[in-house]
Design an enzyme around this catalytic site. Structure first.
Site, PDB file in Angstrom:
ATOM      1  N   ASN A 111       0.583  -1.387   0.200  1.00 56.52           N
ATOM      2  CA  ASN A 111      -0.260  -0.192  -0.016  1.00 56.52           C
ATOM      3  C   ASN A 111       0.892   1.167   0.156  1.00 56.52           C
ATOM      4  OD1 ASN A 111      -2.607  -1.294  -0.051  1.00 56.52           O
ATOM      5  ND2 ASN A 111      -1.956  -1.908   2.063  1.00 56.52           N
TER       6      ASN A 111
ATOM      7  N   ARG B 144      -3.176   8.060  -0.153  1.00 52.35           N
ATOM      8  CA  ARG B 144      -3.717   7.190   0.737  1.00 52.35           C
ATOM      9  C   ARG B 144      -3.640   7.868   2.075  1.00 52.35           C
ATOM     10  NH1 ARG B 144      -0.051   2.686   3.829  1.00 52.35           N
ATOM     11  NH2 ARG B 144      -1.713   1.540   5.042  1.00 52.35           N
TER      12      ARG B 144
ATOM     13  N   TYR C 123      -0.612   9.703   6.645  1.00 48.87           N
ATOM     14  CA  TYR C 123       0.559   9.364   6.086  1.00 48.87           C
ATOM     15  C   TYR C 123       1.101  10.619   5.281  1.00 48.87           C
ATOM     16  CZ  TYR C 123      -0.707   4.691   7.220  1.00 48.87           C
ATOM     17  OH  TYR C 123      -1.230   3.475   8.028  1.00 48.87           O
TER      18      TYR C 123
ATOM     19  N   ASN D  61      10.403  -0.076   5.242  1.00 49.47           N
ATOM     20  CA  ASN D  61       8.896   0.217   5.705  1.00 49.47           C
ATOM     21  C   ASN D  61       8.045  -1.032   5.082  1.00 49.47           C
ATOM     22  OD1 ASN D  61       6.229   0.894   6.557  1.00 49.47           O
ATOM     23  ND2 ASN D  61       6.654   3.059   5.678  1.00 49.47           N
TER      24      ASN D  61
ATOM     25  N   ALA E  46       1.717  -3.030   6.673  1.00 47.77           N
ATOM     26  CA  ALA E  46       1.210  -3.849   7.488  1.00 47.77           C
ATOM     27  C   ALA E  46       1.760  -5.177   7.702  1.00 47.77           C
ATOM     28  CB  ALA E  46      -0.533  -3.991   6.931  1.00 47.77           C
TER      29      ALA E  46
ATOM     30  N   GLU F 261      14.117   0.140  10.445  1.00 46.76           N
ATOM     31  CA  GLU F 261      12.669  -0.128  10.347  1.00 46.76           C
ATOM     32  C   GLU F 261      12.070   1.479  10.404  1.00 46.76           C
ATOM     33  OE1 GLU F 261      10.983  -2.051  13.574  1.00 46.76           O
ATOM     34  OE2 GLU F 261       8.746  -1.855  12.762  1.00 46.76           O
TER      35      GLU F 261
ATOM     36  N   HIS G 230       8.731   3.943   9.777  1.00 46.16           N
ATOM     37  CA  HIS G 230       7.231   4.206   9.662  1.00 46.16           C
ATOM     38  C   HIS G 230       6.825   5.549   9.635  1.00 46.16           C
ATOM     39  CE1 HIS G 230       6.537  -0.076  10.521  1.00 46.16           C
ATOM     40  NE2 HIS G 230       7.301   0.039  11.602  1.00 46.16           N
TER      41      HIS G 230
ATOM     42  N   ARG H  50      -1.091   4.641  17.727  1.00 41.48           N
ATOM     43  CA  ARG H  50      -2.214   4.068  16.887  1.00 41.48           C
ATOM     44  C   ARG H  50      -2.861   2.805  17.679  1.00 41.48           C
ATOM     45  NH1 ARG H  50      -0.739   3.986  10.847  1.00 41.48           N
ATOM     46  NH2 ARG H  50      -3.122   4.118  10.661  1.00 41.48           N
TER      47      ARG H  50
HETATM   48  C1  DQA Z   1       3.092   2.109   8.287  1.00 40.73           C
HETATM   49  C2  DQA Z   1       2.150   1.800   9.564  1.00 40.73           C
HETATM   50  C3  DQA Z   1       1.466   0.491   9.290  1.00 40.73           C
HETATM   51  O1  DQA Z   1       0.809   0.189  10.641  1.00 40.73           O
HETATM   52  C4  DQA Z   1       0.900   0.477   8.092  1.00 40.73           C
HETATM   53  O2  DQA Z   1       0.080  -0.844   7.894  1.00 40.73           O
HETATM   54  C5  DQA Z   1       1.237   1.226   6.769  1.00 40.73           C
HETATM   55  C6  DQA Z   1       2.193   2.037   6.982  1.00 40.73           C
HETATM   56  C7  DQA Z   1       3.663   3.607   8.291  1.00 40.73           C
HETATM   57  O3  DQA Z   1       4.466   4.000   7.702  1.00 40.73           O
HETATM   58  O4  DQA Z   1       3.076   4.462   9.220  1.00 40.73           O
HETATM   59  O5  DQA Z   1       1.036   0.482   5.627  1.00 40.73           O
HETATM   60  O6  DQA Z   1       3.934   1.253   8.029  1.00 40.73           O
END
Ligand code: DQA
Length: 149
Positions: free
Chosen positions: A11, A18, A23, A74, A77, A98, A100, A107
């Site tokens: 995604n 999105r 985001y 990243n 999910a 990692e 995000h 969240r």
């Molecule tokens: C994400 C956070 C995840 O929980 C979510 O499913 C995403 C984006 C972020 O970049 O904040 O797809 O990785």
């Protein structure tokens, strides 16, 4: 020059359109261009890849094992579900940062758990697209300090 893979999961191809309130409005193409430009400043050669498929992400990590010095990941999910990605990172023996865009810890409870975190060098969450550049900074310092470059 050390090669770094910036790897984005499901995604994240829709970034910019999105849920921009969560985001941000920066597109994936902009994120990738910014990573490449920032990498050049740091003396890192950045290549980018995105997939919506778990197995393709595993393949990309396996390939990076012999071609790259580190990964900015990243996993979207899959962060919260994928033992396969965790195992791939552990097997690759590459430093992984990692990332995000959102602060996953602020969240829903299901986003608080990361299968990536235990095998990552560290986690950057909540700083939007800037987080990718922070991850490149962190990898640069790590590679320099560990004598990998
Ligand atoms: C994400 C956070 C995840 O929980 C979510 O499913 C995403 C984006 C972020 O970049 O904040 O797809 O990785």
């Amino acid at each position: 020059m050390s090669k770094i893979l910036v790897l984005n999961g499901p995604n994240l191809n829709l970034l910019g359109t999105r849920q921009p309130e969560v985001y941000g409005s920066t597109t994936l193409a902009m994120v990738e261009a910014n990573c490449i430009a920032h990498g050049e400043k740091l003396g890192l050669s950045v290549t980018c890849h995105q997939s919506n498929h778990e197995g393709a992400l595993v393949d990309a990590i396996h390939e990076a094992r012999t071609t790259h010095a580190g990964i900015v990941l990243n996993a979207g999910a899959y962060t919260h579900t994928s033992i396969a990605l965790m195992d791939a990172i552990a097997s690759a023996e590459l430093p992984v940062v990692e990332v995000h865009l959102s602060n996953i810890h602020a969240r829903e409870a299901f986003r608080h758990r990361s299968y990536i975190a235990p095998v990552a060098l560290g986690q950057i969450a909540g700083f939007g697209a800037q987080g990718y550049l922070m991850a490149l900074d962190a990898l640069k310092v790590h590679l320099s300090e560990s004598g990998a470059e």
